[in-house]
Design a protein around this motif. Structure first.
Motif, PDB file in Angstrom:
ATOM      1  N   ALA A   1      -7.383 -16.484   9.586  1.00  0.00           N
ATOM      2  CA  ALA A   1      -8.446 -15.757   8.873  1.00  0.00           C
ATOM      3  C   ALA A   1      -7.853 -15.053   7.658  1.00  0.00           C
ATOM      4  N   TYR A   2      -8.676 -14.873   6.661  1.00  0.00           N
ATOM      5  CA  TYR A   2      -8.247 -14.116   5.471  1.00  0.00           C
ATOM      6  C   TYR A   2      -8.245 -12.630   5.826  1.00  0.00           C
ATOM      7  N   PRO A   3      -7.259 -11.884   5.345  1.00  0.00           N
ATOM      8  CA  PRO A   3      -7.159 -10.468   5.745  1.00  0.00           C
ATOM      9  C   PRO A   3      -8.234  -9.602   5.093  1.00  0.00           C
ATOM     10  N   ASP A   4      -8.343  -8.361   5.581  1.00  0.00           N
ATOM     11  CA  ASP A   4      -9.359  -7.482   4.968  1.00  0.00           C
ATOM     12  C   ASP A   4      -8.813  -6.849   3.685  1.00  0.00           C
ATOM     13  N   ASP A   5      -9.725  -6.273   2.919  1.00  0.00           N
ATOM     14  CA  ASP A   5      -9.382  -5.828   1.565  1.00  0.00           C
ATOM     15  C   ASP A   5      -8.306  -4.746   1.535  1.00  0.00           C
ATOM     16  N   ASP A   6      -8.354  -3.812   2.492  1.00  0.00           N
ATOM     17  CA  ASP A   6      -7.377  -2.716   2.463  1.00  0.00           C
ATOM     18  C   ASP A   6      -5.962  -3.232   2.696  1.00  0.00           C
ATOM     19  N   ALA A   7      -5.830  -4.184   3.630  1.00  0.00           N
ATOM     20  CA  ALA A   7      -4.513  -4.773   3.890  1.00  0.00           C
ATOM     21  C   ALA A   7      -4.002  -5.453   2.621  1.00  0.00           C
ATOM     22  N   MET A   8      -4.898  -6.172   1.940  1.00  0.00           N
ATOM     23  CA  MET A   8      -4.485  -6.884   0.731  1.00  0.00           C
ATOM     24  C   MET A   8      -4.084  -5.913  -0.379  1.00  0.00           C
ATOM     25  N   LEU A   9      -4.851  -4.851  -0.535  1.00  0.00           N
ATOM     26  CA  LEU A   9      -4.527  -3.888  -1.595  1.00  0.00           C
ATOM     27  C   LEU A   9      -3.186  -3.197  -1.332  1.00  0.00           C
ATOM     28  N   ALA A  10      -2.864  -2.966  -0.075  1.00  0.00           N
ATOM     29  CA  ALA A  10      -1.561  -2.359   0.254  1.00  0.00           C
ATOM     30  C   ALA A  10      -0.418  -3.295  -0.149  1.00  0.00           C
ATOM     31  N   GLU A  11      -0.585  -4.602   0.107  1.00  0.00           N
ATOM     32  CA  GLU A  11       0.438  -5.580  -0.302  1.00  0.00           C
ATOM     33  C   GLU A  11       0.608  -5.577  -1.816  1.00  0.00           C
ATOM     34  N   ILE A  12      -0.521  -5.515  -2.498  1.00  0.00           N
ATOM     35  CA  ILE A  12      -0.473  -5.562  -3.959  1.00  0.00           C
ATOM     36  C   ILE A  12       0.256  -4.341  -4.511  1.00  0.00           C
ATOM     37  N   GLU A  13       0.062  -3.195  -3.866  1.00  0.00           N
ATOM     38  CA  GLU A  13       0.753  -1.988  -4.316  1.00  0.00           C
ATOM     39  C   GLU A  13       2.272  -2.132  -4.199  1.00  0.00           C
ATOM     40  N   ALA A  14       2.701  -2.720  -3.074  1.00  0.00           N
ATOM     41  CA  ALA A  14       4.140  -2.941  -2.877  1.00  0.00           C
ATOM     42  C   ALA A  14       4.678  -3.886  -3.954  1.00  0.00           C
ATOM     43  N   TYR A  15       3.899  -4.908  -4.258  1.00  0.00           N
ATOM     44  CA  TYR A  15       4.328  -5.888  -5.260  1.00  0.00           C
ATOM     45  C   TYR A  15       4.363  -5.266  -6.659  1.00  0.00           C
ATOM     46  N   ASP A  16       3.423  -4.395  -6.932  1.00  0.00           N
ATOM     47  CA  ASP A  16       3.424  -3.702  -8.231  1.00  0.00           C
ATOM     48  C   ASP A  16       4.730  -2.935  -8.434  1.00  0.00           C
ATOM     49  N   ALA A  17       5.224  -2.326  -7.368  1.00  0.00           N
ATOM     50  CA  ALA A  17       6.491  -1.575  -7.462  1.00  0.00           C
ATOM     51  C   ALA A  17       7.645  -2.541  -7.770  1.00  0.00           C
ATOM     52  N   THR A  18       7.653  -3.683  -7.100  1.00  0.00           N
ATOM     53  CA  THR A  18       8.688  -4.702  -7.357  1.00  0.00           C
ATOM     54  C   THR A  18       8.647  -5.170  -8.805  1.00  0.00           C
TER      55      THR A  18
END
Lengths: 243, 243
Positions: free
Chosen positions: A183-200
């Protein structure tokens, strides 16, 4: 890790090339490798036009948004979806050709599988490559320049040549924001990943001396305004059904 | 010929697999290799859903046209174009997301480049693969089954596993009917190439015991009737602009 995976993991686009041409033998090997990629039911709905003529190459620099590498690379290719062959057979044999959205999608997928094999073949022979999406800036002009009849769908360009630079490898999204189970994850989980990637990516841009930039802002800004709005009408004029 | 080109030249789709599962480590390596493929301006508009749940796998057999290999292969993946992430960032940051045909095309190309690297990584580790275009037979059902929100564009499936068969390599079109210099060829030249290829494929089908068949007839017959006519409307409902 084997040689093939190692090659893929070292990929970065090359935008500056030496003057060394790409040998005919290497082009033939790369195209042959491209042709061995999967193709839906063997329809092989793609072709590639190599632009050898330097006047045309120079014209393409302008048509792709002043990308001088289009003229300066060792070899420049235009990758196309191609249903022309299928239409010709149908005409010859009195079988109707039904344009369909599915046929357009097949052509795009087939052509892209072909292109990526070609790219890896070139990279395995020590060349660098850069895909040129800017080809879609002016598709009608590109298609007049290269005599593309109905049934041809030029998709992107490809610069190939010996690298004259050694750029950093660009970090990708964390794997857990690309690979999911069931299943595709929910929006909050995805936004948290994106935040980590933004730091990278902030680190990456700083290391490259490109200032304080994040992936989020860079990416979101690309989709704020309509871009290349004539590609749908252009592909329809070439005979595609996008309905 | 180097190992990477040799690997590509030996490709044939595998449709029968042993019971050996695909290890987690190999999946991670293949997805990582996939992610290193080129992506337009680093937007990475793709994702992959691995279907682990066997009930869902069995349902997918029916949805893809009774392809039992979808349940029997070591691992089954659904490759998707993904602009969901871009839309979420826009919402979070108050930046509008403009759907555009270009964005859909980028997602299809990005996802396909990603998939082909994944495939070659798996093949380099001794797995066999088969793309499953039949996924597009019932996209609405697939997308309900795997909880795909707006912004996801499921494109094709991918079976991976240890080969339990050793099929012949299928001949491709002659290179001179795929690679052109500066212009697309005229119709007569193309039809002559196709005739030569038909003779090659007649031999191939006979050797496989598949009777007297030609590429021309096989291919033209696929495009006589509209197929998968709901994919355009489906992708639009998922938020794509195909205008």
């Amino acid at each position: 890790m084997n040689d093939t995976i190692d090659l893929m993991m070292r990929h970065r686009s090359i935008r500056q090339f030496t003057d060394e041409p790409v040998s005919e033998d290497h082009v033939q090997q790369a195209v042959a490798a491209g042709q061995m990629a999967s193709t839906s039911a063997a329809i092989q709905s793609y072709c590639v036009i190599r632009v050898q003529d330097m006047e045309r190459r120079k014209t393409l620099v302008g048509l792709t948004g002043d990308q001088t590498k289009v003229a300066r690379c060792g070899a420049f290719f235009v990758i196309c979806g191609d249903v022309r062959r299928h239409r010709l057979i149908g005409q010859r044999d009195g079988m109707p050709y039904d344009t369909q959205c599915e046929a357009f999608l097949l052509a795009v997928v087939d052509a892209t599988l072909f292109a990526q094999n070609m790219v890896l073949a070139f990279e395995s022979m020590g060349y660098g490559i850069c895909y040129i999406g800017g080809l879609r800036n002016n598709l009608a002009d590109v298609s007049a320049l290269l005599s593309m009849p109905e049934g041809l769908y030029p998709l992107f360009g490809l610069c190939v040549g010996r690298p004259a630079q050694d750029p950093m490898i660009r970090p990708r999204l964390p794997q857990q924001s690309v690979l999911f189970d069931d299943a595709y994850p929910d929006d909050d989980a995805m936004l948290a990943e994106i935040e980590a990637y933004d730091a990278t990516m902030l680190d990456y841009f700083r290391q490259r001396g490109a200032g304080d930039r994040t992936w989020s802002v860079e990416t979101a800004s690309k989709f704020q305004q309509p871009r290349r709005v004539d590609i749908g009408p252009y592909y329809r004029r070439q005979g595609a059904n996008l309905d």
